[in-house]
Design a protein around this motif. Sequence first.
Motif, PDB file in Angstrom:
ATOM      1  N   VAL A 105      32.852 -20.432 -57.639  1.00 29.26           N
ATOM      2  CA  VAL A 105      32.709 -21.549 -56.705  1.00 29.26           C
ATOM      3  C   VAL A 105      34.078 -22.074 -56.270  1.00 29.26           C
ATOM      4  CG1 VAL A 105      30.479 -22.272 -57.648  1.00 29.26           C
ATOM      5  CG2 VAL A 105      32.583 -23.262 -58.590  1.00 29.26           C
ATOM      6  N   VAL A 106      34.068 -22.756 -55.144  1.00 23.71           N
ATOM      7  CA  VAL A 106      35.276 -23.380 -54.618  1.00 23.71           C
ATOM      8  C   VAL A 106      35.132 -24.891 -54.784  1.00 23.71           C
ATOM      9  CG1 VAL A 106      36.641 -23.806 -52.521  1.00 23.71           C
ATOM     10  CG2 VAL A 106      35.640 -21.539 -52.936  1.00 23.71           C
TER      11      VAL A 106
ATOM     12  N   GLU B 274      25.677 -20.637 -40.509  1.00 24.28           N
ATOM     13  CA  GLU B 274      24.710 -20.974 -41.559  1.00 24.28           C
ATOM     14  C   GLU B 274      25.043 -20.292 -42.871  1.00 24.28           C
ATOM     15  OE1 GLU B 274      21.034 -19.758 -39.844  1.00 24.28           O
ATOM     16  OE2 GLU B 274      21.293 -21.138 -38.178  1.00 24.28           O
ATOM     17  N   SER B 275      26.241 -19.740 -42.978  1.00 22.91           N
ATOM     18  CA  SER B 275      26.558 -18.962 -44.174  1.00 22.91           C
ATOM     19  C   SER B 275      26.944 -19.841 -45.356  1.00 22.91           C
ATOM     20  CB  SER B 275      27.702 -18.000 -43.872  1.00 22.91           C
ATOM     21  OG  SER B 275      28.094 -17.380 -45.076  1.00 22.91           O
ATOM     22  N   PRO B 276      26.307 -19.602 -46.515  1.00 23.14           N
ATOM     23  CA  PRO B 276      26.725 -20.325 -47.729  1.00 23.14           C
ATOM     24  C   PRO B 276      28.157 -19.962 -48.123  1.00 23.14           C
ATOM     25  CG  PRO B 276      24.655 -19.112 -48.079  1.00 23.14           C
ATOM     26  CD  PRO B 276      25.193 -18.673 -46.753  1.00 23.14           C
ATOM     27  N   PHE B 277      28.675 -18.885 -47.515  1.00 22.54           N
ATOM     28  CA  PHE B 277      29.988 -18.365 -47.912  1.00 22.54           C
ATOM     29  C   PHE B 277      31.086 -18.717 -46.906  1.00 22.54           C
ATOM     30  CE2 PHE B 277      26.409 -15.640 -49.115  1.00 22.54           C
ATOM     31  CZ  PHE B 277      26.393 -15.926 -50.461  1.00 22.54           C
ATOM     32  N   LYS B 278      30.816 -19.703 -46.075  1.00 21.76           N
ATOM     33  CA  LYS B 278      31.747 -20.092 -45.002  1.00 21.76           C
ATOM     34  C   LYS B 278      33.136 -20.436 -45.540  1.00 21.76           C
ATOM     35  CE  LYS B 278      29.948 -22.827 -41.681  1.00 21.76           C
ATOM     36  NZ  LYS B 278      29.452 -24.155 -41.229  1.00 21.76           N
TER      37      LYS B 278
ATOM     38  N   CYS C 189      34.975 -35.018 -52.228  1.00 19.61           N
ATOM     39  CA  CYS C 189      35.048 -33.869 -53.130  1.00 19.61           C
ATOM     40  C   CYS C 189      33.879 -32.927 -52.878  1.00 19.61           C
ATOM     41  CB  CYS C 189      35.013 -34.345 -54.577  1.00 19.61           C
ATOM     42  SG  CYS C 189      36.380 -35.454 -54.981  1.00 19.61           S
ATOM     43  N   PHE C 190      34.192 -31.651 -52.735  1.00 21.74           N
ATOM     44  CA  PHE C 190      33.183 -30.672 -52.335  1.00 21.74           C
ATOM     45  C   PHE C 190      33.113 -29.496 -53.300  1.00 21.74           C
ATOM     46  CE2 PHE C 190      34.816 -32.838 -48.638  1.00 21.74           C
ATOM     47  CZ  PHE C 190      33.665 -33.187 -47.944  1.00 21.74           C
ATOM     48  N   LEU C 191      31.901 -28.987 -53.450  1.00 21.34           N
ATOM     49  CA  LEU C 191      31.695 -27.732 -54.188  1.00 21.34           C
ATOM     50  C   LEU C 191      31.006 -26.760 -53.237  1.00 21.34           C
ATOM     51  CD1 LEU C 191      31.586 -26.417 -57.231  1.00 21.34           C
ATOM     52  CD2 LEU C 191      29.171 -26.918 -57.013  1.00 21.34           C
ATOM     53  N   ALA C 192      31.603 -25.588 -53.063  1.00 18.93           N
ATOM     54  CA  ALA C 192      31.042 -24.595 -52.140  1.00 18.93           C
ATOM     55  C   ALA C 192      30.951 -23.241 -52.850  1.00 18.93           C
ATOM     56  CB  ALA C 192      31.920 -24.482 -50.896  1.00 18.93           C
ATOM     57  N   TRP C 193      30.158 -22.350 -52.287  1.00 18.63           N
ATOM     58  CA  TRP C 193      30.062 -21.017 -52.871  1.00 18.63           C
ATOM     59  C   TRP C 193      31.350 -20.218 -52.654  1.00 18.63           C
ATOM     60  CZ3 TRP C 193      27.207 -18.990 -56.441  1.00 18.63           C
ATOM     61  CH2 TRP C 193      25.927 -19.505 -56.687  1.00 18.63           C
ATOM     62  N   GLY C 194      31.730 -19.469 -53.668  1.00 18.92           N
ATOM     63  CA  GLY C 194      32.764 -18.450 -53.515  1.00 18.92           C
ATOM     64  C   GLY C 194      32.156 -17.287 -52.737  1.00 18.92           C
ATOM     65  N   PRO C 195      32.707 -16.081 -52.878  1.00 24.05           N
ATOM     66  CA  PRO C 195      32.257 -14.965 -52.034  1.00 24.05           C
ATOM     67  C   PRO C 195      30.843 -14.460 -52.337  1.00 24.05           C
ATOM     68  CG  PRO C 195      33.863 -14.220 -53.659  1.00 24.05           C
ATOM     69  CD  PRO C 195      33.821 -15.712 -53.773  1.00 24.05           C
ATOM     70  N   PHE C 196      30.267 -13.794 -51.331  1.00 23.64           N
ATOM     71  CA  PHE C 196      28.982 -13.103 -51.469  1.00 23.64           C
ATOM     72  C   PHE C 196      29.094 -12.022 -52.543  1.00 23.64           C
ATOM     73  CE2 PHE C 196      25.990  -9.786 -49.633  1.00 23.64           C
ATOM     74  CZ  PHE C 196      24.817 -10.471 -49.924  1.00 23.64           C
ATOM     75  N   GLU C 197      30.292 -11.421 -52.645  1.00 24.58           N
ATOM     76  CA  GLU C 197      30.514 -10.345 -53.606  1.00 24.58           C
ATOM     77  C   GLU C 197      30.738 -10.938 -54.992  1.00 24.58           C
ATOM     78  OE1 GLU C 197      32.253 -10.707 -50.719  1.00 24.58           O
ATOM     79  OE2 GLU C 197      31.053  -9.229 -49.605  1.00 24.58           O
ATOM     80  N   GLN C 198      29.668 -11.408 -55.615  1.00 25.95           N
ATOM     81  CA  GLN C 198      29.698 -11.889 -56.987  1.00 25.95           C
ATOM     82  C   GLN C 198      28.307 -11.649 -57.566  1.00 25.95           C
ATOM     83  OE1 GLN C 198      29.443 -16.185 -57.768  1.00 25.95           O
ATOM     84  NE2 GLN C 198      29.970 -16.530 -55.609  1.00 25.95           N
ATOM     85  N   PRO C 199      28.185 -11.580 -58.917  1.00 25.02           N
ATOM     86  CA  PRO C 199      26.947 -11.096 -59.529  1.00 25.02           C
ATOM     87  C   PRO C 199      25.637 -11.694 -58.988  1.00 25.02           C
ATOM     88  CG  PRO C 199      28.616 -11.336 -61.206  1.00 25.02           C
ATOM     89  CD  PRO C 199      29.228 -11.829 -59.920  1.00 25.02           C
ATOM     90  N   TYR C 200      25.582 -13.010 -58.879  1.00 28.94           N
ATOM     91  CA  TYR C 200      24.330 -13.660 -58.477  1.00 28.94           C
ATOM     92  C   TYR C 200      23.845 -13.157 -57.122  1.00 28.94           C
ATOM     93  CZ  TYR C 200      21.117 -17.646 -57.644  1.00 28.94           C
ATOM     94  OH  TYR C 200      20.022 -18.453 -57.400  1.00 28.94           O
TER      95      TYR C 200
END
Lengths: 280, 56
Positions: A272-273, A182-186, A149-160
């Motif tokens: 998040v994904v 190396e992208s957190p948004f892969k 089970c994985f949790l990953a970042w959603g898009p760069f285009e978000q408030p944070y």
Amino acid sequence: MMPTEDSKPQWGASYRLIAAEKWKAKSAAMGRAATEALVEYAGPQPGMNILDLATGTGELGISLAGIVGPEGRVTAVDLSAELLEIALQRARQRELSNFIARQADAEALPFPENSFDLATCRFGVMFFVDTNKALKEVRRVLRPEARACFLAWGPFEQPYWSSSMGVVVKHAGGPAIAAASESPFKFAAAGTLSTALRESGFVDVKEETRTVCWSWPGSVEEVWEYLQSVSVPFRPLLGRVPSDKWDEVNADVYAAMRKYCRGEAVDFGAVVVLASGKKP
Amino acid sequence: MIDKELLEILVCPVCKKPLELKDEGQSLKCGECRRVYPIRDNIPIMLVDEARIDPT
């Protein structure tokens, strides 16, 4: 031989460890809802033997160790021994003797096949250099029918991100992240993590995008200082800001972030994904 | 000194073969490829790049 600054992100770099230590309470508070979302998604049970990948300072792994109890165990794996040391200290403070740490690479795991009842990874799957190789290793060490089970970042285009690094991109130009690997948004695009899981031999693959609470219990100045120190993949971007432009950049970041201030907190929310797959 | 039972679940990340404790519990050696993985502060360093190869 240690990876050098220009070849691999330095997750255990001294500036990052100082920031991790300095801001651990507030960063844990900000990330708590994401941790809880993954815990709920993964459904750990007492007595389970869990592999937690890219553990870092133990945000998720320590929560899991509490749930699996003395009959279960959490094996925490990270590339950085320094971050694992912080995680072990936190586990000791909570008297969790079932939390153990191994410095290892997800692409070459030091465990026999069929070792674990569950594998988890919070904000780490994006940074596996060879995703396919790492996911196949995770599948290998899982027992049949066990899930990863994985949790990953959603898009760069978000408030944070757009109120912070997005503002820097406007000033510094160029890409936010130098290398796609190396992208957190892969895995931000819906279905990409599912595809990676299927390609690595996982079945019964599930994926969803969710917005979770992501709220810094403090000022915009603090969260910006924290974010600059811990966001390793953005170091090249930050390095491109001319030194005489920093006052302007900081002022613009604070202005962008103030839109999310609610009382004493900066309430960004995080897209998040969540994805999982089963070993056949 | 690291818990012996917990070490039994470790294998060489390259060969996936069992390891044996060496150097009074300070390292782990793979009988297959002879790589030796150090243990520092109770954390086995199971990184291929950090291992040395024991000539014997």
